[in-house]
Scaffold this motif. Structure first.
Motif, PDB file in Angstrom:
ATOM      1  N   ASP A  77       0.722 -19.604   4.893  1.00 24.25           N
ATOM      2  CA  ASP A  77       0.899 -18.665   3.722  1.00 24.25           C
ATOM      3  C   ASP A  77      -0.380 -18.398   3.005  1.00 24.25           C
ATOM      4  N   ASN A  78      -1.172 -17.327   3.606  1.00 22.34           N
ATOM      5  CA  ASN A  78      -2.389 -16.801   3.102  1.00 22.34           C
ATOM      6  C   ASN A  78      -2.121 -15.701   1.832  1.00 22.34           C
ATOM      7  N   PHE A  79      -1.097 -15.492   1.331  1.00 26.23           N
ATOM      8  CA  PHE A  79      -0.978 -14.194   0.809  1.00 26.23           C
ATOM      9  C   PHE A  79      -0.023 -14.234  -0.445  1.00 26.23           C
ATOM     10  N   SER A  80       0.362 -15.529  -0.823  1.00 29.01           N
ATOM     11  CA  SER A  80       1.199 -15.740  -2.244  1.00 29.01           C
ATOM     12  C   SER A  80       0.218 -15.594  -3.276  1.00 29.01           C
ATOM     13  N   THR A  81      -0.874 -16.001  -3.242  1.00 28.24           N
ATOM     14  CA  THR A  81      -1.813 -16.001  -4.323  1.00 28.24           C
ATOM     15  C   THR A  81      -2.211 -14.645  -4.720  1.00 28.24           C
ATOM     16  N   GLN A  82      -2.481 -13.407  -3.910  1.00 30.75           N
ATOM     17  CA  GLN A  82      -2.523 -12.238  -4.084  1.00 30.75           C
ATOM     18  C   GLN A  82      -1.614 -11.166  -3.862  1.00 30.75           C
ATOM     19  N   ALA A  83      -0.229 -11.889  -3.960  1.00 33.31           N
ATOM     20  CA  ALA A  83       0.761 -11.022  -3.544  1.00 33.31           C
ATOM     21  C   ALA A  83       1.035  -9.693  -4.722  1.00 33.31           C
ATOM     22  N   ALA A  84       0.820  -9.677  -5.712  1.00 34.95           N
ATOM     23  CA  ALA A  84       0.657  -8.553  -6.628  1.00 34.95           C
ATOM     24  C   ALA A  84      -0.361  -7.421  -6.135  1.00 34.95           C
ATOM     25  N   GLU A  85      -1.436  -7.818  -5.895  1.00 36.61           N
ATOM     26  CA  GLU A  85      -2.408  -7.036  -5.252  1.00 36.61           C
ATOM     27  C   GLU A  85      -2.035  -6.492  -3.945  1.00 36.61           C
ATOM     28  N   TYR A  86      -1.417  -7.474  -3.099  1.00 36.70           N
ATOM     29  CA  TYR A  86      -1.047  -7.094  -1.705  1.00 36.70           C
ATOM     30  C   TYR A  86      -0.044  -5.935  -1.815  1.00 36.70           C
ATOM     31  N   ALA A  87       0.771  -6.111  -2.693  1.00 36.37           N
ATOM     32  CA  ALA A  87       1.910  -4.875  -2.913  1.00 36.37           C
ATOM     33  C   ALA A  87       1.346  -3.590  -3.364  1.00 36.37           C
ATOM     34  N   ILE A  88       0.037  -3.393  -4.043  1.00 33.47           N
ATOM     35  CA  ILE A  88      -0.240  -2.451  -4.562  1.00 33.47           C
ATOM     36  C   ILE A  88      -1.275  -1.554  -3.582  1.00 33.47           C
ATOM     37  N   TYR A  89      -2.275  -2.443  -2.830  1.00 33.84           N
ATOM     38  CA  TYR A  89      -3.269  -1.873  -2.325  1.00 33.84           C
ATOM     39  C   TYR A  89      -3.408  -1.910  -0.698  1.00 33.84           C
ATOM     40  N   ARG A  90      -2.159  -2.613  -0.252  1.00 28.94           N
ATOM     41  CA  ARG A  90      -2.422  -2.633   1.237  1.00 28.94           C
ATOM     42  C   ARG A  90      -1.671  -1.423   2.010  1.00 28.94           C
ATOM     43  N   PRO A  91      -2.278  -0.803   3.133  1.00 27.44           N
ATOM     44  CA  PRO A  91      -1.709   0.305   3.450  1.00 27.44           C
ATOM     45  C   PRO A  91      -0.275   0.330   4.002  1.00 27.44           C
ATOM     46  N   THR A  92       0.202   1.682   4.034  1.00 29.44           N
ATOM     47  CA  THR A  92       1.319   1.770   4.476  1.00 29.44           C
ATOM     48  C   THR A  92       1.462   2.468   5.910  1.00 29.44           C
ATOM     49  N   TYR A  93       2.348   2.183   6.552  1.00 30.51           N
ATOM     50  CA  TYR A  93       2.601   2.770   7.931  1.00 30.51           C
ATOM     51  C   TYR A  93       2.996   4.237   7.923  1.00 30.51           C
ATOM     52  N   PRO A  94       2.560   5.118   8.689  1.00 27.03           N
ATOM     53  CA  PRO A  94       2.835   6.502   8.827  1.00 27.03           C
ATOM     54  C   PRO A  94       4.288   6.591   9.444  1.00 27.03           C
ATOM     55  N   LYS A  95       4.873   7.852   9.281  1.00 23.97           N
ATOM     56  CA  LYS A  95       6.128   8.334   9.666  1.00 23.97           C
ATOM     57  C   LYS A  95       6.189   8.372  11.059  1.00 23.97           C
ATOM     58  N   GLU A  96       5.084   8.858  11.607  1.00 23.45           N
ATOM     59  CA  GLU A  96       4.981   8.910  13.176  1.00 23.45           C
ATOM     60  C   GLU A  96       5.386   7.636  13.976  1.00 23.45           C
ATOM     61  N   LEU A  97       4.799   6.604  13.067  1.00 27.84           N
ATOM     62  CA  LEU A  97       5.044   4.974  13.749  1.00 27.84           C
ATOM     63  C   LEU A  97       6.699   4.807  13.923  1.00 27.84           C
ATOM     64  N   TYR A  98       7.183   5.158  12.492  1.00 29.46           N
ATOM     65  CA  TYR A  98       8.786   4.904  12.434  1.00 29.46           C
ATOM     66  C   TYR A  98       9.416   5.793  13.304  1.00 29.46           C
ATOM     67  N   ASP A  99       9.120   6.971  13.421  1.00 29.67           N
ATOM     68  CA  ASP A  99       9.780   7.945  14.504  1.00 29.67           C
ATOM     69  C   ASP A  99       9.979   7.413  15.715  1.00 29.67           C
ATOM     70  N   PHE A 100       8.702   6.783  16.238  1.00 32.71           N
ATOM     71  CA  PHE A 100       8.667   6.388  17.574  1.00 32.71           C
ATOM     72  C   PHE A 100       9.480   5.167  17.978  1.00 32.71           C
ATOM     73  N   ILE A 101       9.606   4.424  16.912  1.00 33.34           N
ATOM     74  CA  ILE A 101      10.325   3.073  17.027  1.00 33.34           C
ATOM     75  C   ILE A 101      11.940   3.451  16.968  1.00 33.34           C
ATOM     76  N   PHE A 102      12.250   4.244  16.009  1.00 35.66           N
ATOM     77  CA  PHE A 102      13.717   4.444  15.687  1.00 35.66           C
ATOM     78  C   PHE A 102      14.198   5.399  17.033  1.00 35.66           C
ATOM     79  N   SER A 103      13.191   6.191  17.618  1.00 37.63           N
ATOM     80  CA  SER A 103      13.873   6.893  19.046  1.00 37.63           C
ATOM     81  C   SER A 103      14.099   6.173  20.068  1.00 37.63           C
ATOM     82  N   LEU A 104      13.604   4.837  20.000  1.00 44.37           N
ATOM     83  CA  LEU A 104      14.228   3.669  21.182  1.00 44.37           C
ATOM     84  C   LEU A 104      15.307   3.139  20.622  1.00 44.37           C
ATOM     85  N   VAL A 105      15.858   3.118  19.457  1.00 51.91           N
ATOM     86  CA  VAL A 105      16.719   2.052  19.064  1.00 51.91           C
ATOM     87  C   VAL A 105      18.042   2.868  19.586  1.00 51.91           C
ATOM     88  N   LYS A 106      19.030   2.267  20.045  1.00 52.94           N
ATOM     89  CA  LYS A 106      20.181   2.792  20.520  1.00 52.94           C
ATOM     90  C   LYS A 106      21.572   2.770  19.246  1.00 52.94           C
TER      91      LYS A 106
END
Length: 243
Positions: free
Chosen positions: A3-32
């Motif tokens: 567990d390397n991220f509990s200490t900076q959990a609040a900062e993690y929620a604010i500053y970590r990048p979010t994944y693009p719609k293109e990624l989710y669209d590809f994954i969801f296209s494979l799910v039956k």
């Protein structure tokens, strides 16, 4: 699992990048079917929130209670503090299982045993992550100096899987070829500093030296950034996907 991220959990929620719609669209296209999904090592629930828009039920687990406390609560997401190698779910439960920017911390065999047990026969398993960001030559050089010269020995050994673009993790599944995808966003200088402060190696350095290494690099980073209000940031998405 570490567990390397509990200490900076609040900062993690604010500053970590979010994944693009293109990624989710590809994954969801494979799910039956879209009845149930498990987001393992959900952290602050970034991926779980997206899954909740497309699946009837989402089960989101993490070993960090502090991370889960930062997560957005939605009616169809159940958050639980659980390890990756022992999930409280029945056999053949999930149409999709995701793990984002976390699998390199896992016991692969134990986790994969749970994936194979809980994934439906036609289900999809997606390992997601992102590599080192690129901004421009000057900023990249300064960030690399922080990454390598100051923090090199403070990175956990598992970090190498990220540096190797997840290509060297074991993957005992029928693999599906994934497209090349990038996270693209724009940050100001303070957002860059906020993101750097979420690095696990930086936290290890602070613990060992009682000093934030960014103090030594701040002026160099600022000069490299220059006068731009914002800059474009690019992270290569790491994706292994199979059934």
């Amino acid at each position: 699992m570490k567990d390397n991220f509990s200490t900076q959990a609040a900062e993690y929620a604010i500053y970590r990048p979010t994944y693009p719609k293109e990624l989710y669209d590809f994954i969801f296209s494979l799910v039956k079917n879209r009845n149930a999904a498990w987001d393992c090592a959900t952290g602050n629930g970034q991926v779980a929130r997206e899954l909740a828009l497309h699946f009837d039920n989402v089960y989101a687990t993490d070993i960090s209670k502090k991370q889960i406390e930062q997560a957005l609560k939605l009616p169809n997401i159940v958050y639980q503090v659980e390890s990756s190698d022992k999930v409280n779910a029945a056999d053949d439960s999930f149409d999709l299982i995701t793990v984002a920017q976390a699998i390199h911390w896992f016991n692969f065999d134990a986790f994969y045993s749970e994936v194979k047990r809980t994934l439906k026969p036609e289900g999809i398993f997606a390992v997601i992550g992102y590599g080192i960001m690129s901004i421009d030559k000057k900023v990249d050089k300064a960030v690399h100096k922080l990454y390598e010269d100051f923090l090199g020995k403070y990175w956990d050994p598992e970090r190498r899987y990220i540096e190797e673009n997840y290509k060297t993790i074991p993957f005992p599944f029928e693999e599906i070829t994934a497209p090349h995808i990038f996270i693209k966003t724009r940050w100001n200088f303070n957002q860059l500093i906020g993101y750097l402060n979420t690095w696990s190696a930086l936290q290890h350095y602070k613990t060992a030296n009682e000093r934030n290494p960014i103090e030594y690099m701040f002026t160099e980073l600022k000069e490299a950034w220059g006068s731009d209000a914002e800059k474009e940031i690019r992270f290569p998405v790491l994706l292994r996907i199979g059934r």
